[in-house]
Design an enzyme around this catalytic site. Structure first.
Site, PDB file in Angstrom:
ATOM      1  N   ASP A   1       0.712  -1.316  -0.112  1.00  0.00           N
ATOM      2  CA  ASP A   1       0.081  -0.053   0.107  1.00  0.00           C
ATOM      3  C   ASP A   1       0.736   1.139  -0.139  1.00  0.00           C
ATOM      4  O   ASP A   1       0.315   2.276  -0.293  1.00  0.00           O
ATOM      5  CB  ASP A   1      -1.022  -0.064   1.310  1.00  0.00           C
ATOM      6  CG  ASP A   1      -2.021  -0.688   1.041  1.00  0.00           C
ATOM      7  OD1 ASP A   1      -2.702  -0.843   0.169  1.00  0.00           O
ATOM      8  OD2 ASP A   1      -2.573  -1.404   2.370  1.00  0.00           O
TER       9      ASP A   1
HETATM   10  C1  GLC Z   1      -0.844   2.549   5.834  1.00  0.00           C
HETATM   11  C2  GLC Z   1      -0.177   1.384   6.591  1.00  0.00           C
HETATM   12  C3  GLC Z   1      -0.279  -0.024   5.693  1.00  0.00           C
HETATM   13  C4  GLC Z   1      -1.660  -0.148   5.274  1.00  0.00           C
HETATM   14  C5  GLC Z   1      -2.212   1.274   4.700  1.00  0.00           C
HETATM   15  C6  GLC Z   1      -3.839   1.048   4.245  1.00  0.00           C
HETATM   16  O1  GLC Z   1      -0.057   2.789   4.664  1.00  0.00           O
HETATM   17  O2  GLC Z   1       1.344   1.611   6.751  1.00  0.00           O
HETATM   18  O3  GLC Z   1       0.038  -1.122   6.591  1.00  0.00           O
HETATM   19  O4  GLC Z   1      -1.981  -1.246   4.749  1.00  0.00           O
HETATM   20  O5  GLC Z   1      -2.051   2.323   5.457  1.00  0.00           O
HETATM   21  O6  GLC Z   1      -4.467   1.561   5.147  1.00  0.00           O
HETATM   22  C1  GLC Z   2      -1.619  -3.970   5.333  1.00  0.00           C
HETATM   23  C2  GLC Z   2      -2.778  -3.952   4.425  1.00  0.00           C
HETATM   24  C3  GLC Z   2      -2.596  -4.990   3.033  1.00  0.00           C
HETATM   25  C4  GLC Z   2      -1.327  -4.429   2.600  1.00  0.00           C
HETATM   26  C5  GLC Z   2      -0.179  -4.475   3.576  1.00  0.00           C
HETATM   27  C6  GLC Z   2       1.298  -3.977   2.889  1.00  0.00           C
HETATM   28  O1  GLC Z   2      -1.359  -5.007   6.061  1.00  0.00           O
HETATM   29  O2  GLC Z   2      -3.930  -4.370   5.060  1.00  0.00           O
HETATM   30  O3  GLC Z   2      -3.512  -4.821   2.333  1.00  0.00           O
HETATM   31  O4  GLC Z   2      -1.192  -5.327   1.629  1.00  0.00           O
HETATM   32  O5  GLC Z   2      -0.401  -3.509   4.675  1.00  0.00           O
HETATM   33  O6  GLC Z   2       1.093  -2.677   2.637  1.00  0.00           O
END
Ligand code: GLC
Ligand code: GLC
Length: 814
Positions: free
Chosen positions: A487
């Site tokens: 993300d």
């Molecule tokens: C933030 C977090 C990540 C998460 C994303 C989406 O970037 O670091 O882990 O998946 O938010 O909400």
């Molecule tokens: C968080 C989010 C997931 C994403 C991951 C890496 O765990 O829930 O959707 O893939 O972060 O950013």
């Protein structure tokens, strides 16, 4: 250092001191009514949706931690002394303390000045209530005059609004009190048709429903005026902060035990039957009263608990293993499966780290969660797949999340994550392999929930696949869009304003930045889709999918390989990311793990080489870090990944979710020792001894363990709600132990450590129990199978004739 121990017989983790490094929590509820509960009774409850139907209040990130909960106070009426039997909030020095977190229940017990109190909290199956089963025993040589006070604080339903909109909320709180039951009915007068109730099995001496009346002005939960004084004031909340407190008086002879049951519940009424009498503003309590009456009877409470226990016995019984490693057994047989239920239910929405406000059910997340859940309750997995697919967009793209209550997708955490659509194929594939329920593909499912847009589910998968083909970049690799699995790799974002969300801001059209990760995912999902097409009799269509997969595989070889490992991406200037040419972020874990697990480079040594580089450059004793070197400064063109301090989260943290990809990759190159070694490094049970470093619960996976660039290397965070649960369950059961579902039946393909001489497993699959025994006769992974005593070729156990109950499988590894 440890803070408790595993009681594997009872399937409990027993915490033996209340001051754990962080609140160690458990989940209550299986289907609709849920709660989180900590080892000191902190936490909250909600119905289906932690944001839109929050039942009780909890204060996130408070000092001290973990304030707001399901509290009970005991008061010695002869001395006036009072204490919390769950330690918080009064924090008296208890003589004995234990918290047993079990499968869907938590029991907190303690002893203080000869008075023992034990409270079992659980949510009965099929009912929207939680029960606090309190037993108080007098171990003193003389009689004890005690007062018991319960307390919860009601949330005014919408947790977001509840914690921000005080100008309105201080004026709207309303309750009713009838027969000692406290009914919370804020906004019921207008558009809500639901209310909460809080009841007690015993005759009460008084109650409070206004927070300030219970606590007293300027006092906290550690020192409530009502408890200090020894009686409530029968307050009725009008506005401000509605709470529920019962006061029960107890006279206990020496050795005597008394049980009190508290019942907190949620009730919806039909719109036209909200009030009783109909022209009044009084809640129609008929349905609620029936539930309350039932659980006022101790025998019914015990029966409900027994039902819950049997439910978990059955669920966990579906897959039980007996290997030489206690940590493997414990996680597979108990805790990892249990965690998979929590992630399936709650996705990433409500935990000690997820406020229940920010995220509903993620599209990517929930599809992956199916990998660890689908064997448990396939019917619910089916429903989830159809719900997820119904939020898919006509383009094949997807909303990144949807609210469980409304089942409608939303853009609150951004949209246009170009990996999203493929996870639907992965989720459906896992479901089909487990169940053989091919009929699901013909279910008519809309796009974006729009009536009239329905197509068979199968077409949703076709659109998922095409989505990527219509979005290829300059190298023929998939465009990354908002981001991919990571993300925080926001290559089109270029955010330079503080506070701007990396997830919802885009200022580039996104026609350049490409993701090698999505390319790997495309190869995996495309191969699945080809299999599915073949099974539907669409051989020509299957061949076109395989041709596209082969093309992508070739593109990865050409433009996605850096010489010693897989590249990660190309940025908006078409410059490499995750390459030896970079100064920082030279190598990333995602593509090493995912490309090898997808089978890319197995024949020509690329996979083996990528895994070797992973071991050399990314593996640490606490797990495999996400990338190296960590980003030491903010890169405008990379986005959120470089916003985290080095070693945390996506910036070179051990992001546990992707470690099992490498584990599976190692099994694909036949390296059982490495696979199990990596599996063990992040196995929470195997980390129990270092609980003072790990800090999170030793019974569940955390999203992240701080990487070696972090000052707190080895410290876990964001426990419970993580894709790590499903992926590790899948990696250990299906790839290391090798009991693998396939479209044709069960495969037996273990890739276990060389030192393991044997293991046993019992796995229910499509209604049949497979009793599996694996023996080592050599160092390799070649499988010789005997099914019901007869040798068979290959490693697929043929589907037995209908009506078969048990299949006995013996596998010899050579
Ligand atoms: C933030 C977090 C990540 C998460 C994303 C989406 O970037 O670091 O882990 O998946 O938010 O909400
Ligand atoms: C968080 C989010 C997931 C994403 C991951 C890496 O765990 O829930 O959707 O893939 O972060 O950013």
């Amino acid at each position: 250092m440890k803070y408790g121990y595993f009681d594997d017989q009872k399937r409990e983790y027993v915490i033996t001191r209340p001051d754990t490094p962080l609140p160690w929590i458990n989940y209550l509820g299986c289907e609709a009514y849920f709660g989180i509960i900590s080892n000191t009774a902190g936490g909250y409850s909600f119905f289906r949706d932690a944001r839109l139907r929050r039942i009780t209040r909890y204060r996130y990130n408070n000092a001290p931690y973990d304030v707001g909960g399901r509290y009970i106070y005991l008061r010695d009426d002869s001395s006036g002394e009072f204490w919390s039997p769950s330690w918080q909030p009064t924090q008296n020095k208890l003589e004995e303390y234990s918290c047993r977190h079990g499968m869907g229940y938590t029991t907190i017990s303690s002893k203080y000045k000869g008075i023992e109190a034990s409270t079992r909290y659980f949510v009965p199956l099929d009912e929207n209530v939680e029960i606090w089963q309190l037993n108080v025993t007098n171990h003193r040589p003389q009689a004890a005059e005690l007062s018991v006070f319960s307390i919860i604080e009601f949330c005014l339903w919408d947790a977001q609004d509840d914690s921000t909109n005080f100008q309105r909320n201080f004026s709207i709180g309303e309750v009713e009190i009838e027969d000692g039951v406290i009914y919370h009915k804020t906004e019921y007068r207008e558009r809500r048709d639901h209310f909460a109730f809080f009841a007690c099995s015993e005759k009460i001496a008084g109650y409070d429903t206004q927070r300030e009346a219970f606590l007293g002005p300027y006092r906290g939960w550690d020192n409530p005026a009502a408890v200090e004084r020894g009686h409530c004031s029968n307050s009725v909340a009008h506005g401000w902060a509605p709470v529920g407190s019962h006061h029960v008086k107890l006279s206990l002879e020496p050795g005597e035990t008394r049980q009190i049951n508290f019942v907190l519940g949620y009730q919806e009424n039909p719109r036209d039957q909200k009030f009783d009498p109909p022209d009044s503003q009084i809640i129609n309590k008929k349905a609620a009263k029936a539930v309350i009456a039932k659980y006022r009877v101790a025998a019914n409470v015990n029966a409900a608990f027994e039902k819950l226990r049997l439910y978990w016995n059955d669920l966990l019984g579906l897959c039980q293993v007996d290997t030489p490693d206690v940590h493997t057994n414990r996680m597979v047989n108990i805790w990892n499966a249990y965690q998979c239920m929590a992630t399936f239910n709650i996705s990433r929405s409500a935990s000690f780290y997820e406020s229940g406000i920010g995220r509903g059910l993620g599209f990517r997340d929930s599809n992956q969660d199916l990998l660890g859940f689908v064997h448990m309750v396939p019917g619910r997995a089916r429903e989830r797949i159809l719900d997820l697919a119904a939020t898919q967009l006509a383009s094949g793209g997807a909303y990144h999340q949807y609210q469980p209550l409304t089942k409608r997708g939303n853009d609150d955490v951004g949209s246009g994550f170009n990996d999203d659509p493929h996870w639907l194929i992965i989720g459906v594939g896992a479901y089909l392999k487990e169940t053989g329920d091919w009929g699901i593909l013909d279910e008519l499912v809309p796009y974006d929930n729009a009536p009239g847009s329905e197509t068979p589910l199968y077409e949703h998968l076709q659109r998922s696949f095409r989505y990527t083909l219509e979005r290829l970049g300059p190298h023929g690799l998939p465009l990354i869009g908002r981001a991919d699995w990571n993300d925080c790799l926001n290559l089109n974002c270029f955010s330079d304003s503080p506070g701007q969300s990396f997830q919802t801001t885009t200022n580039k059209d996104g026609k350049v930045a490409e993701s090698v990760f999505i390319a790997g995912l495309f190869v995996l999902a495309g191969s699945e889709l080809a299999e599915i097409a073949r099974h539907r009799g669409l051989a020509a269509e299957a061949a076109t999918y395989l041709a596209e997969v082969a093309k992508m595989d070739a593109t990865i070889h050409k433009h996605g390989w850096d010489g010693e490992w897989f590249l990660r991406a190309y940025d908006d200037f078409s410059r490499k990311i995750g390459s030896k040419e970079n100064v920082e972020g030279k190598i990333y874990i995602e593509t090493q793990g995912f490309c090898t697990l997808a089978g890319i480079g197995l024949d020509d040594g690329l996979a083996a080489k990528a895994l070797e580089s992973t071991r050399k450059l990314l593996a640490t004793e606490h797990g495999i870090v996400l990338q190296q070197p960590a980003y030491s400064k903010y890169y405008l063109e990379y986005g959120e990944i470089s916003s985290y301090p080095p070693g945390y989260k996506e910036n070179a943290g051990i992001f546990c979710h992707n470690n099992p990809w490498v584990v599976i990759g190692e099994t694909r190159v036949g390296n059982g020792d490495a696979a199990h070694d990596y599996y063990t490094r992040i196995n929470p049970s195997a980390r129990e001894e270092i609980s003072d470093i790990h800090r999170c619960e030793p019974y569940v996976y955390a999203q992240m363990i701080a990487g070696r660039d972090a000052p707190t290397f080895g410290e876990a965070k964001n426990s419970w709600l993580t894709g790590t649960a499903a992926w590790n369950y899948y990696a250990i059961t299906q790839w290391i132990l090798g009991i693998r579902t396939s479209y044709e039946g069960l495969l037996i393909a273990p890739v276990i450590p060389k030192s393991w001489r044997s293991f046993k497993a019992r796995r229910k699959f499509r209604g049949v129990t497979y009793q599996i025994e694996v023996q080592r006769a050599g160092d390799g992974n070649k499988v010789c199978l005997e099914v019901n005593g007869a040798p068979i070729q290959g490693n697929l156990v043929p589907l037995p004739p209908a009506g078969t109950k048990i299949v006995v499988v013996k596998a010899t590894l050579r």
